[in-house]
Write a protein that holds these residues in place. Structure first.
Motif, mmCIF file in Angstrom:
data_model
loop_
_atom_site.group_PDB
_atom_site.id
_atom_site.type_symbol
_atom_site.label_atom_id
_atom_site.label_comp_id
_atom_site.label_asym_id
_atom_site.label_seq_id
_atom_site.Cartn_x
_atom_site.Cartn_y
_atom_site.Cartn_z
ATOM 1 N N SER A 1 3.647 3.276 0.639
ATOM 2 C CA SER A 1 2.544 3.639 -0.244
ATOM 3 C C SER A 1 1.705 4.735 0.406
ATOM 4 O O SER A 1 1.819 4.976 1.617
ATOM 5 C CB SER A 1 1.673 2.418 -0.527
ATOM 6 N N HIS B 1 -0.055 -3.977 1.668
ATOM 7 C CA HIS B 1 -0.469 -2.892 0.769
ATOM 8 C C HIS B 1 0.265 -1.585 1.081
ATOM 9 O O HIS B 1 0.197 -0.645 0.297
ATOM 10 C CB HIS B 1 -1.980 -2.679 0.855
ATOM 11 N N PHE C 1 1.124 -1.845 -3.702
ATOM 12 C CA PHE C 1 0.058 -0.847 -3.850
ATOM 13 C C PHE C 1 -0.251 -0.572 -5.322
ATOM 14 O O PHE C 1 -1.411 -0.454 -5.702
ATOM 15 C CB PHE C 1 0.465 0.456 -3.143
ATOM 16 N N LEU D 1 -2.852 -2.912 -6.902
ATOM 17 C CA LEU D 1 -4.188 -3.075 -6.322
ATOM 18 C C LEU D 1 -5.266 -2.707 -7.329
ATOM 19 O O LEU D 1 -5.135 -1.732 -8.070
ATOM 20 C CB LEU D 1 -4.337 -2.209 -5.068
ATOM 21 N N GLU E 1 -9.294 -1.657 -8.475
ATOM 22 C CA GLU E 1 -10.199 -0.573 -8.087
ATOM 23 C C GLU E 1 -11.072 -0.945 -6.886
ATOM 24 O O GLU E 1 -11.370 -0.099 -6.046
ATOM 25 C CB GLU E 1 -11.102 -0.190 -9.275
ATOM 26 N N LEU F 1 -8.886 -0.555 -3.803
ATOM 27 C CA LEU F 1 -8.590 0.866 -3.634
ATOM 28 C C LEU F 1 -9.819 1.625 -3.136
ATOM 29 O O LEU F 1 -9.697 2.539 -2.315
ATOM 30 C CB LEU F 1 -8.102 1.471 -4.952
ATOM 31 N N TYR G 1 -10.138 1.406 0.636
ATOM 32 C CA TYR G 1 -9.234 2.332 1.316
ATOM 33 C C TYR G 1 -9.730 3.772 1.174
ATOM 34 O O TYR G 1 -9.735 4.527 2.154
ATOM 35 C CB TYR G 1 -7.814 2.207 0.766
ATOM 36 N N ILE H 1 -10.664 7.629 -4.997
ATOM 37 C CA ILE H 1 -9.649 6.664 -5.430
ATOM 38 C C ILE H 1 -8.501 7.406 -6.112
ATOM 39 O O ILE H 1 -7.333 7.074 -5.910
ATOM 40 C CB ILE H 1 -10.258 5.598 -6.368
ATOM 41 N N LEU I 1 -6.157 8.943 -3.639
ATOM 42 C CA LEU I 1 -5.329 7.887 -3.041
ATOM 43 C C LEU I 1 -4.218 7.465 -3.995
ATOM 44 O O LEU I 1 -3.048 7.398 -3.622
ATOM 45 C CB LEU I 1 -6.196 6.694 -2.654
ATOM 46 N N LYS I 2 -4.588 7.190 -5.231
ATOM 47 C CA LYS I 2 -3.617 6.708 -6.212
ATOM 48 C C LYS I 2 -2.565 7.762 -6.567
ATOM 49 O O LYS I 2 -1.414 7.443 -6.811
ATOM 50 C CB LYS I 2 -4.324 6.267 -7.492
#
Length: 134
Positions: A70, A100, A106, A109, A111, A114, A117, A125, A128-129
């Motif tokens: 991920s 994760h 992942f 997950l 919000e 996330l 992270y 976010i 990341l996503k």
């Protein structure tokens, strides 16, 4: 080491006119400070470490791109963290953070997780996503 023996080897510091503060002894045997442009063994070790880090980042990038890991794994490497350090930043058990790192986990997950992270990696976010290894 005596003040006049402080190494002045070529290093990454010398390229930018920076100096490293070192402790040495003066002519009376008292501790004092001295500036050094570098020390060859230290420079070699640092360059090797940076090379290893860059290789791990590239491997993580490839793993994300190939669906093996991920984005958490990639950003963890970029920020020079390990699983234990990252777990401390996000306030979760290490085993959970490692979990994760799997793409299938992942994707599920929420919000809130996330955002922990994203905050640890100092990104959004969405960044990341949406990171896909490119």
């Amino acid at each position: 080491m005596k003040k006049e023996e402080v190494p002045q080897d070529k290093s990454n510091l010398s390229k930018s006119n920076l100096r490293e503060l070192c402790y040495a002894t003066d002519e009376n045997g008292n501790y004092t400070t001295a500036l050094s442009t570098g020390w060859e063994p230290k420079t070699i070790a640092l360059e090797n470490s940076i090379q290893d880090i860059n290789e791990r980042i590239e491997q993580a990038k490839s793993d994300v791109k190939n669906g093996v890991a991920s984005p958490i794994v990639y950003f963890m490497e970029v920020h020079k963290m390990d699983w234990i350090t990252l777990a401390g930043y996000v306030g979760m058990w290490t085993w959970r953070v490692k979990r994760h790192g799997k793409p299938s986990v992942f994707k599920k997950l929420n919000e809130k997780i996330l955002s922990k992270y994203a905050q640890a990696f100092e990104i959004t976010i969405e960044e990341l996503k949406n990171y896909n290894g490119n």
